[in-house]
Design a protein around this motif. Structure first.
Motif, PDB file in Angstrom:
ATOM      1  N   ALA A 157       0.894  -3.848   7.986  1.00  0.00           N
ATOM      2  CA  ALA A 157       1.888  -3.147   7.182  1.00  0.00           C
ATOM      3  C   ALA A 157       1.455  -1.703   6.983  1.00  0.00           C
ATOM      4  N   THR A 158       2.421  -0.807   6.966  1.00  0.00           N
ATOM      5  CA  THR A 158       2.160   0.617   6.744  1.00  0.00           C
ATOM      6  C   THR A 158       2.810   1.048   5.434  1.00  0.00           C
ATOM      7  N   VAL A 159       2.031   1.716   4.580  1.00  0.00           N
ATOM      8  CA  VAL A 159       2.585   2.288   3.358  1.00  0.00           C
ATOM      9  C   VAL A 159       2.342   3.787   3.366  1.00  0.00           C
ATOM     10  N   MET A 160       3.273   4.499   2.760  1.00  0.00           N
ATOM     11  CA  MET A 160       3.177   5.947   2.643  1.00  0.00           C
ATOM     12  C   MET A 160       3.440   6.315   1.188  1.00  0.00           C
ATOM     13  N   PRO A 161       2.989   7.516   0.766  1.00  0.00           N
ATOM     14  CA  PRO A 161       3.239   7.935  -0.617  1.00  0.00           C
ATOM     15  C   PRO A 161       4.721   7.853  -0.966  1.00  0.00           C
ATOM     16  N   GLY A 162       5.019   7.315  -2.128  1.00  0.00           N
ATOM     17  CA  GLY A 162       6.399   7.161  -2.554  1.00  0.00           C
ATOM     18  C   GLY A 162       7.031   5.856  -2.124  1.00  0.00           C
ATOM     19  N   GLN A 163       6.328   5.078  -1.316  1.00  0.00           N
ATOM     20  CA  GLN A 163       6.828   3.780  -0.890  1.00  0.00           C
ATOM     21  C   GLN A 163       5.939   2.684  -1.476  1.00  0.00           C
ATOM     22  N   ARG A 164       6.453   1.456  -1.437  1.00  0.00           N
ATOM     23  CA  ARG A 164       5.630   0.344  -1.895  1.00  0.00           C
ATOM     24  C   ARG A 164       6.056  -0.937  -1.208  1.00  0.00           C
ATOM     25  N   LEU A 165       5.125  -1.862  -1.162  1.00  0.00           N
ATOM     26  CA  LEU A 165       5.376  -3.207  -0.645  1.00  0.00           C
ATOM     27  C   LEU A 165       4.985  -4.203  -1.717  1.00  0.00           C
TER      28      LEU A 165
ATOM     29  N   ALA B  24      11.422 -22.911 -12.928  1.00  0.00           N
ATOM     30  CA  ALA B  24      11.386 -23.863 -11.821  1.00  0.00           C
ATOM     31  C   ALA B  24       9.964 -24.209 -11.407  1.00  0.00           C
ATOM     32  N   ASP B  25       8.970 -23.683 -12.132  1.00  0.00           N
ATOM     33  CA  ASP B  25       7.564 -23.896 -11.791  1.00  0.00           C
ATOM     34  C   ASP B  25       7.265 -23.405 -10.389  1.00  0.00           C
ATOM     35  N   GLU B  26       7.871 -22.270 -10.018  1.00  0.00           N
ATOM     36  CA  GLU B  26       7.703 -21.739  -8.679  1.00  0.00           C
ATOM     37  C   GLU B  26       7.115 -20.340  -8.677  1.00  0.00           C
ATOM     38  N   ALA B  27       6.497 -19.929  -9.782  1.00  0.00           N
ATOM     39  CA  ALA B  27       6.017 -18.561  -9.851  1.00  0.00           C
ATOM     40  C   ALA B  27       4.936 -18.323  -8.806  1.00  0.00           C
ATOM     41  N   THR B  28       5.191 -17.420  -7.894  1.00  0.00           N
ATOM     42  CA  THR B  28       4.216 -17.047  -6.874  1.00  0.00           C
ATOM     43  C   THR B  28       3.692 -15.664  -7.220  1.00  0.00           C
ATOM     44  N   PRO B  29       2.405 -15.542  -7.555  1.00  0.00           N
ATOM     45  CA  PRO B  29       1.865 -14.243  -7.963  1.00  0.00           C
ATOM     46  C   PRO B  29       2.025 -13.209  -6.850  1.00  0.00           C
ATOM     47  N   LEU B  30       2.465 -12.024  -7.223  1.00  0.00           N
ATOM     48  CA  LEU B  30       2.660 -10.947  -6.265  1.00  0.00           C
ATOM     49  C   LEU B  30       1.741  -9.774  -6.574  1.00  0.00           C
ATOM     50  N   MET B  31       1.465  -8.988  -5.548  1.00  0.00           N
ATOM     51  CA  MET B  31       0.743  -7.736  -5.691  1.00  0.00           C
ATOM     52  C   MET B  31       1.672  -6.597  -5.286  1.00  0.00           C
ATOM     53  N   THR B  32       1.628  -5.496  -6.047  1.00  0.00           N
ATOM     54  CA  THR B  32       2.306  -4.280  -5.635  1.00  0.00           C
ATOM     55  C   THR B  32       1.321  -3.466  -4.796  1.00  0.00           C
ATOM     56  N   VAL B  33       1.747  -3.090  -3.597  1.00  0.00           N
ATOM     57  CA  VAL B  33       0.887  -2.366  -2.666  1.00  0.00           C
ATOM     58  C   VAL B  33       1.433  -0.949  -2.510  1.00  0.00           C
ATOM     59  N   GLU B  34       0.627   0.063  -2.830  1.00  0.00           N
ATOM     60  CA  GLU B  34       1.052   1.458  -2.773  1.00  0.00           C
ATOM     61  C   GLU B  34      -0.064   2.319  -2.209  1.00  0.00           C
ATOM     62  N   GLY B  35       0.297   3.554  -1.846  1.00  0.00           N
ATOM     63  CA  GLY B  35      -0.691   4.506  -1.366  1.00  0.00           C
ATOM     64  C   GLY B  35      -0.359   5.027   0.004  1.00  0.00           C
ATOM     65  N   SER B  36      -1.401   5.241   0.815  1.00  0.00           N
ATOM     66  CA  SER B  36      -1.222   5.756   2.173  1.00  0.00           C
ATOM     67  C   SER B  36      -2.246   5.075   3.075  1.00  0.00           C
ATOM     68  N   GLY B  37      -1.735   4.240   3.982  1.00  0.00           N
ATOM     69  CA  GLY B  37      -2.651   3.553   4.883  1.00  0.00           C
ATOM     70  C   GLY B  37      -2.002   2.361   5.544  1.00  0.00           C
ATOM     71  N   THR B  38      -2.826   1.523   6.154  1.00  0.00           N
ATOM     72  CA  THR B  38      -2.346   0.318   6.819  1.00  0.00           C
ATOM     73  C   THR B  38      -3.108  -0.889   6.285  1.00  0.00           C
ATOM     74  N   ILE B  39      -2.412  -2.017   6.206  1.00  0.00           N
ATOM     75  CA  ILE B  39      -3.000  -3.239   5.650  1.00  0.00           C
ATOM     76  C   ILE B  39      -2.718  -4.394   6.594  1.00  0.00           C
ATOM     77  N   LEU B  40      -3.712  -5.245   6.784  1.00  0.00           N
ATOM     78  CA  LEU B  40      -3.526  -6.471   7.552  1.00  0.00           C
ATOM     79  C   LEU B  40      -3.283  -7.619   6.578  1.00  0.00           C
ATOM     80  N   PHE B  41      -2.199  -8.371   6.820  1.00  0.00           N
ATOM     81  CA  PHE B  41      -1.855  -9.501   5.970  1.00  0.00           C
ATOM     82  C   PHE B  41      -1.862 -10.802   6.776  1.00  0.00           C
ATOM     83  N   GLY B  42      -2.273 -11.863   6.131  1.00  0.00           N
ATOM     84  CA  GLY B  42      -2.208 -13.203   6.686  1.00  0.00           C
ATOM     85  C   GLY B  42      -2.593 -14.163   5.580  1.00  0.00           C
ATOM     86  N   HIS B  43      -2.267 -15.438   5.745  1.00  0.00           N
ATOM     87  CA  HIS B  43      -2.579 -16.372   4.663  1.00  0.00           C
ATOM     88  C   HIS B  43      -2.682 -17.795   5.195  1.00  0.00           C
TER      89      HIS B  43
END
Length: 216
Positions: free
Chosen positions: A13-21, A57-76
Motif C-alpha cells: 500500500a502507498t500513502v501520501m501526505p493528506g491521504q489515509r488508509l 453484533a459482536d463483530e468489532a474488528t479493531p482497525l488502524m489508521t495509516v497515514e504519512g508518506s511511504g509504502t506498507i506491506l500488508f498480510g494476515h
C-alpha cells in the motif's frame, strides 16, 4: 489505486501526505518511509454508529489508521488477498475479512435481516457470521481476505447465483440475498451431512466466492 498485489497473500500500500488508509490491526508486515499507525475507535468514515453496529453484533474488528508518506506491506495469517476496486458502488463484506481499505470510502453497517427478512437472520446463525455486515461505499480500493483464493461471479436478473454460505466472502451491486434449504445437498456433493443451506443472490452485481468452506 493505493494497493499493489505483491503475491496472492501480500499487498503493498502507498500513502501520501493528506491521504489515509485503514487496516486491520496486526496486518502490517513491514514499511518504508515516515508512516504512522494509530488505533481507530470509530471504524473508518462510518463513525460511531458503524462501530456500535458491529459491537452489537459482536463483530468489532479493531482497525488502524495509516497515514504519512511511504509504502506498507500488508498480510494476515497467510490468507489469500483479493483487491476489489469500487467505482461509486457499495461492497458488502464481513468485518473480519477486511485487511485494508482506502480512507476515501464511506464505511457503514447493514442489518442482514433487511435483505431476505427472517432468512437473512438465519444466514447469520448458519454461517457463524453476525446479523450485521460492513458496507464500504465510494471510489477506492478494498483488500479482503479469504481461504484458497477468490473468484468473482457475475449476478444478473436472468442468472441468480447460489453460493455455499461458508464460501461467501462479499458482494457488490444491486443484489438481494436469501437463504434457502436444500435437503441432502451436502450429502450429494460429499461435503458434510444433514440439512444444507444455499445463499441465493439475485439482481445486478457480483459475488466473491472463496475456494474453501473455512472461516477466518
Amino acid at each position: 489505486m493505493p494497493f499493489r498485489e505483491v503475491n496472492s497473500k501480500m499487498i503493498e500500500a502507498t500513502v501520501m501526505p493528506g491521504q489515509r488508509l485503514f487496516s486491520q490491526r496486526g496486518a502490517m508486515l513491514a514499511y518504508k518511509g515516515e508512516v504512522s499507525f494509530t488505533p481507530n475507535m470509530q471504524g473508518g468514515q462510518g463513525g460511531v454508529m458503524s462501530m456500535i453496529g458491529r459491537r452489537v453484533a459482536d463483530e468489532a474488528t479493531p482497525l488502524m489508521t495509516v497515514e504519512g508518506s511511504g509504502t506498507i506491506l500488508f498480510g494476515h495469517g497467510g490468507h489469500h488477498i483479493q483487491v476489489i476496486n469500487l467505482t461509486g458502488d457499495t461492497l458488502y463484506v464481513e468485518a473480519d475479512r477486511l485487511l485494508a481499505f482506502d480512507g476515501t470510502l464511506e464505511q457503514g453497517t447493514m442489518f442482514m435481516g433487511s435483505q431476505g427478512g427472517v432468512m437473512g437472520m438465519v444466514r447469520g446463525q448458519v454461517t457463524g457470521q453476525g446479523l450485521f455486515t460492513t458496507t464500504l461505499k465510494g471510489h477506492g480500493a478494498v483488500a479482503v481476505m479469504a481461504h484458497g483464493g477468490v473468484i468473482e461471479v457475475p449476478i444478473s436478473p436472468q442468472r441468480p447465483v447460489h453460493v455455499d454460505p461458508q464460501a461467501y466472502v462479499a458482494h457488490h451491486g444491486d443484489v438481494r440475498n436469501k437463504l434457502s434449504t436444500a435437503l441432502g445437498w451436502r450429502d450429494m456433493v460429499g461435503r458434510g451431512s444433514g440439512e444444507a443451506f444455499q445463499l441465493e443472490l439475485s439482481g445486478n452485481g457480483a459475488v466473491y466466492v472463496q475456494a474453501s468452506e473455512e472461516k477466518l
